[in-house]
Enzyme design. Structure first.
Site, PDB file in Angstrom:
ATOM      1  N   LYS A  29       5.304 -10.283   2.434  1.00 28.06           N
ATOM      2  CA  LYS A  29       5.545 -11.538   3.156  1.00 28.06           C
ATOM      3  C   LYS A  29       6.642 -12.352   2.478  1.00 28.06           C
ATOM      4  CE  LYS A  29       0.855 -11.444   4.904  1.00 28.06           C
ATOM      5  NZ  LYS A  29      -0.552 -11.831   4.758  1.00 28.06           N
ATOM      6  N   GLN A  55      -4.365 -15.838   1.815  1.00 29.25           N
ATOM      7  CA  GLN A  55      -4.445 -14.377   1.860  1.00 29.25           C
ATOM      8  C   GLN A  55      -5.905 -13.940   1.763  1.00 29.25           C
ATOM      9  OE1 GLN A  55      -1.863 -12.156   2.405  1.00 29.25           O
ATOM     10  NE2 GLN A  55      -3.490 -10.643   2.542  1.00 29.25           N
ATOM     11  N   ASP A  80      -1.561 -18.580  10.481  1.00 25.44           N
ATOM     12  CA  ASP A  80      -2.388 -17.432  10.863  1.00 25.44           C
ATOM     13  C   ASP A  80      -3.162 -17.682  12.161  1.00 25.44           C
ATOM     14  OD1 ASP A  80      -2.083 -15.180   9.301  1.00 25.44           O
ATOM     15  OD2 ASP A  80      -3.371 -15.915   7.691  1.00 25.44           O
TER      16      ASP A  80
END
Ligand code: NAD
Length: 285
Positions: free
Chosen positions: A53, A97, A120
């Site tokens: 990422k 994460q 997200d």
């Protein structure tokens, strides 16, 4: 033989587009988009995903900050980190994460993230918007899958879409997005009776189980589109949930692993970061 759905090359197109948009946004606003990733502990898979990422952000001109915290951090301390990022006006997107260590309640921490920085799409507000048919920030993996289907002009409307897996991250938002595209959607999961028969009725079969190579040609209707979300490491090789060799003989279209859904997830993360930036920086002007 099925036609390959090349997520890798589509993801590169999207990343190039994001890079161009970033340049224009910096020129217009004098502010660089910024994604903060919280990494708890030292899980090697998570570290490698975060690295991917970071690299993708850097190549697109997006600032990426990785906030690394000890695996033994308390929930109160972790929530304080989220608060600080929520209040930091230079940060536009926040990503926790997953997975995080078991002593921490992931739902609590996610709920703490500002919904307008929720790259997200996991916070209750963004989940509700998607479920109600007004998506704003949508989970990256299912979003990437819709982008693949559209790129290859695979019709969704009126098609029977079977999603195997009901996770918050993939299965449920996938079902919501397919429904929004007017697909007829069935969700299967670990308690589904006769999964094979259910799967075989699908025009579009999305497999997100985390069971390496479980879905073979006997689960697939001739000519169906097969989307393999699974990522597992078996004998040091990355494999999906679909047994590609047999499936490609029956399917009409199929995503490979690697090179299918995975790269699209990162591309959509970059796009979501810009969506956050636009609502925080541009819409406030
Ligand atoms: P999860 O473990 O949260 O959920 C798995 C789902 O599969 C559950 O809903 C469960 O009911 C269902 N399931 C498990 N065994 C089953 C069975 N035998 N029959 C029917 N259903 C069954 O997993 P997840 O987070 O949704 O991820 C699924 C897979 O996708 C994993 O391999 C993960 O690594 C991968 N993944 C890939 C990406 C990507 O970018 N490509 C993103 C997220 C997850």
């Amino acid at each position: 033989m099925a036609q390959l759905l090349d997520g890798k090359s589509l993801s590169l197109e999207i990343r190039e587009d994001v890079k161009n948009r970033v340049e224009k946004l910096i020129h217009k606003n004098g502010i660089t988009p910024h994604l903060a990733v919280i990494l708890v502990g030292d899980n090697p898979a998570s570290q490698s995903y975060v690295k991917g990422k970071e690299t993708a952000c850097r190549k697109a001109g997006i600032i990426s900050t990785v906030v690394k915290v000890d695996a033994l951090i308390s929930e109160v301390e972790l929530l304080k980190i989220v608060d600080d990022l929520n209040n930091d006006t230079s940060v536009h997107g926040i990503l926790l994460q997953l997975p995080i260590p078991k002593h921490l309640n992931a739902e609590n921490v996610i709920e703490h993230i500002r919904s307008d920085k929720d790259v997200d799409g996991f916070t209750p507000k963004n989940v509700a918007l998607l479920t109600n048919g007004f998506p704003h920030l949508v989970p990256c993996t299912p979003l990437g899958i819709i982008r693949i289907l559209k790129k290859y002009h695979i019709p969704i409307e009126g098609q029977h879409c079977v999603v195997i897996g009901r996770s918050q991250i993939v299965g449920k938002p996938m079902a919501s997005l397919l429904l929004r595209e007017n697909g007829t959607v069935t969700i299967c999961h670990s308690r589904t009776k006769d999964l094979q028969a259910m799967a075989k009725t699908a025009d579009i079969l999305v497999v997100a189980m985390g069971k390496p190579k479980m879905v073979n040609s006997s689960y697939i209707k001739t000519g169906a589109t097969v989307i393999d979300v699974g990522i597992s490491r078996v004998d040091d090789v990355i494999v999906g949930d679909v047994e590609f060799e047999s499936a490609e003989k029956v399917a009409g279209f199929i995503t490979p692993v690697p090179g299918g859904v995975g790269p699209m997830t990162i591309a959509c993360l970059l796009e979501n970061t810009l969506t956050c930036y636009e609502s925080l920086v541009e819409n406030k002007r």
